[in-house]
Design an enzyme around this catalytic site. Sequence first.
Site, short mmCIF file in Angstrom:
data_model
loop_
_atom_site.label_atom_id
_atom_site.label_comp_id
_atom_site.label_asym_id
_atom_site.label_seq_id
_atom_site.Cartn_x
_atom_site.Cartn_y
_atom_site.Cartn_z
CG ASP A 401 -1.89 1.23 1.38
OD1 ASP A 401 -1.58 2.10 0.55
OD2 ASP A 401 -2.71 0.89 2.06
CG HIS A 402 3.73 3.85 -3.12
ND1 HIS A 402 4.29 4.38 -2.36
CD2 HIS A 402 4.44 3.36 -4.10
CE1 HIS A 402 5.39 4.50 -2.77
NE2 HIS A 402 5.61 4.21 -3.92
NE ARG A 403 -3.93 3.89 1.43
CZ ARG A 403 -5.12 3.52 1.74
NH1 ARG A 403 -6.19 4.20 1.95
NH2 ARG A 403 -5.38 2.31 2.39
#
Lengths: 430, 325
Positions: A401-403
């Site tokens: 999850d690149h957040r």
Amino acid sequence: MYDFKFADIGEGIHEGQILKWMFQVGDKVKEGDTLCLIETDKVNAEIPSPVSGVIKKLGGAVGDTIHVGNTLALIDDGSSAQPAKKDTAEAKPIQEGEENSAGVVGQIEVSSEVIESSTESYQKADVPTKRVLATPVARQLAKDLGVDINKVTGTGEMGRVTKEDIYKIKESTSKQSIAKEEPIVSKPISFKMPETTSADVTRVPITKIRKTIVKNMVISKSVIPHTTVMDELDVTNLVNFRTEQKELALSKGVKLTYMPFIIKAVVLALKDYPVFNSSFDHEKEEIIYKHFYNIGLAVDTPDGLIVPNIKHADRKSIIDVAKELQVLSEEANNRTIQLDKLQNGTFTITNYGIFGSTFGAPVIKHPEVAILGVGMIAKKPIVRNNEIVIADIMPLSLSIDHRIIDGGDAGRFMMRVKEYLTNPMLLLLS
Amino acid sequence: MALINILEAVNKTLEQQMEKDPTVVVLGEDVGYEGGVFRATAGLQQKFGEERSFDTPLAEAGIIGTSIGMAINGLKPVAEIQFSGFMFPAYNQIATHVARYRNRSRGKYHLPMVIRMPYGGGIRALEHHSESLETLFAHIPGLKLVIPSTPYDAKGLLTAAIKDPDPVIFMEPKRIYRAFKQEVPDEEYIVPIGKAKLVKEGKDITVVAWGALVREVEKAIKLVEEDGISVELIDLRTIAPLDRETVIQSVQKTGRFLVVHEAVKSFGPGAELISIVNEKAFLSLEAPPTRLTGFDITVPLPKGEHHFIIDPQRIAYEIRKVVRY
């Protein structure tokens, strides 16, 4: 007795005002003598007496208004006829109603109603709300898009709100509202399906489990910005170790696969990089770190994908994990698995290697933040100590999850997993 | 102060101006001895004599032609056309001479004259007695056209018209000649020609009317106010020259426009007003500028006239339609 009634003297006159009586009660009049002067809307009319005789009664005093049909005078002309009763009735004075009054031509409303005096000033109303300049077409557009045009700052000539201004406002507000929404997609985005005839296709309703997958996948892919890193591990040592221990495990009733090793390696890496074992609360903008390690395993069943998880995998030995995996897999395939075994996973491993695949871009199981995809272990030539040798290679794909996880984190996590899987002794020692 | 109706206001104004200015004369059919069909000139001949208030033959062209000659020679004639529908024989005089004399003589002569005429329907009258012919005068350069809607304005505008150095058409809404009374100052005063009156301020829609319909719009406003609609009412008072500024400013504020007139629709005053609104207030419009007018027919005889007359219900309906567009 002659009942002389005020007649319509022309042009639709309905009433007149008595200006002057030429005779009084008791006077003798001759036919044709001017009896009185009546002022109407049009003229001042001299009313001649229709008969000769003695005036017995006058229909009104000077200044009175007399209506057509009313008795103007009673004149005793020697005739015995009494005023007819119906005439009397007819002559009942018409009230000087505002509606019934007359004009020369037609009927003009007459009223003594008093209107407000003219002052040329007026009461100030509330200050109207700010209004922008815009073409009607821009106003219609704003209405259609649900934008309050008076809140738009215009960029056009003289500050007029252009269609582009409205589109911009619409875009930015819809972005905001999406961000505010709960990260749950309840409805699929609607679009028109291409026309098909029943002869071309068969439409089959999806199963309940498929519906769940649809929902979960849409949420995962629309909420989580995915990125995937991939690596190849030389797991020759692990392969040798497992081959050695396979018989021993079988003697204990356990079918030893590579998965328990991978699970243990992942748990150790999670402990080193706790963000991979977290969830992200976007609304509150907080990362929720979990202090338990429930490692999910994607199981391919005839009905579809099911992801049971091994609770507290960090507290279990490789053999225990292997045993549990066996049970979970059976239960999943039999659809006898308990719901709690499908819930509260913290990290998922998907093994598409069993289908012969190498790399993948696995989809993270929301609200988890990472997933590890395991490809098929295969013998490949690699360079070791400047020599080409044959090694057992395990391809791994890690989606994050690149957040909250960056590519660097993913690389480091992958290196740690690699460390454990290339040196299985470390797993046993840990 | 006197509490008088429009007709009395006209009468008293004529009397006052004849008293103050010996060059003012009144003329027309039945104007002198009888004091006019509606009594507008009642008592003037008795007071000022036959030379200053006199009857003419039934020849409208002659009434206006005579007035032109009088005006050129220093008098201020106030001619009465008995009903505006009777003015056609005089139209040639009005359009080709009255309107042009200043221009034709290169400013050497001007015609200080007033042409009074009762106009409009709603009184159950005969043919030729109900027309609203504003356009026929407003369309002719060189003519001013004034229409009062109250006794106060009737006096102020008629005084202004008599004092104007150029010809003024003074149309009187006969339907409300006696319909209500108002306090009117005894002394001379002027309501300027060319200036509309903001009767009532409002937020949601601008309604423009004049003459007898101002009162009808006021009734309609009461109806729509129950729906929370705030109406700004403008009494135009002068049709030519139009008070564009007042109308435009109002529409820029409210964003909506309705003009109500008795005159027939096609090429009527509403068409001109809507054009002005489109030209000058286009960027403020929330709804199409709208007109509620007479139908494109001869005003019906009494039996059918109620179909033609614009009543408060129709006005209220139209206001709601525009506001909810």
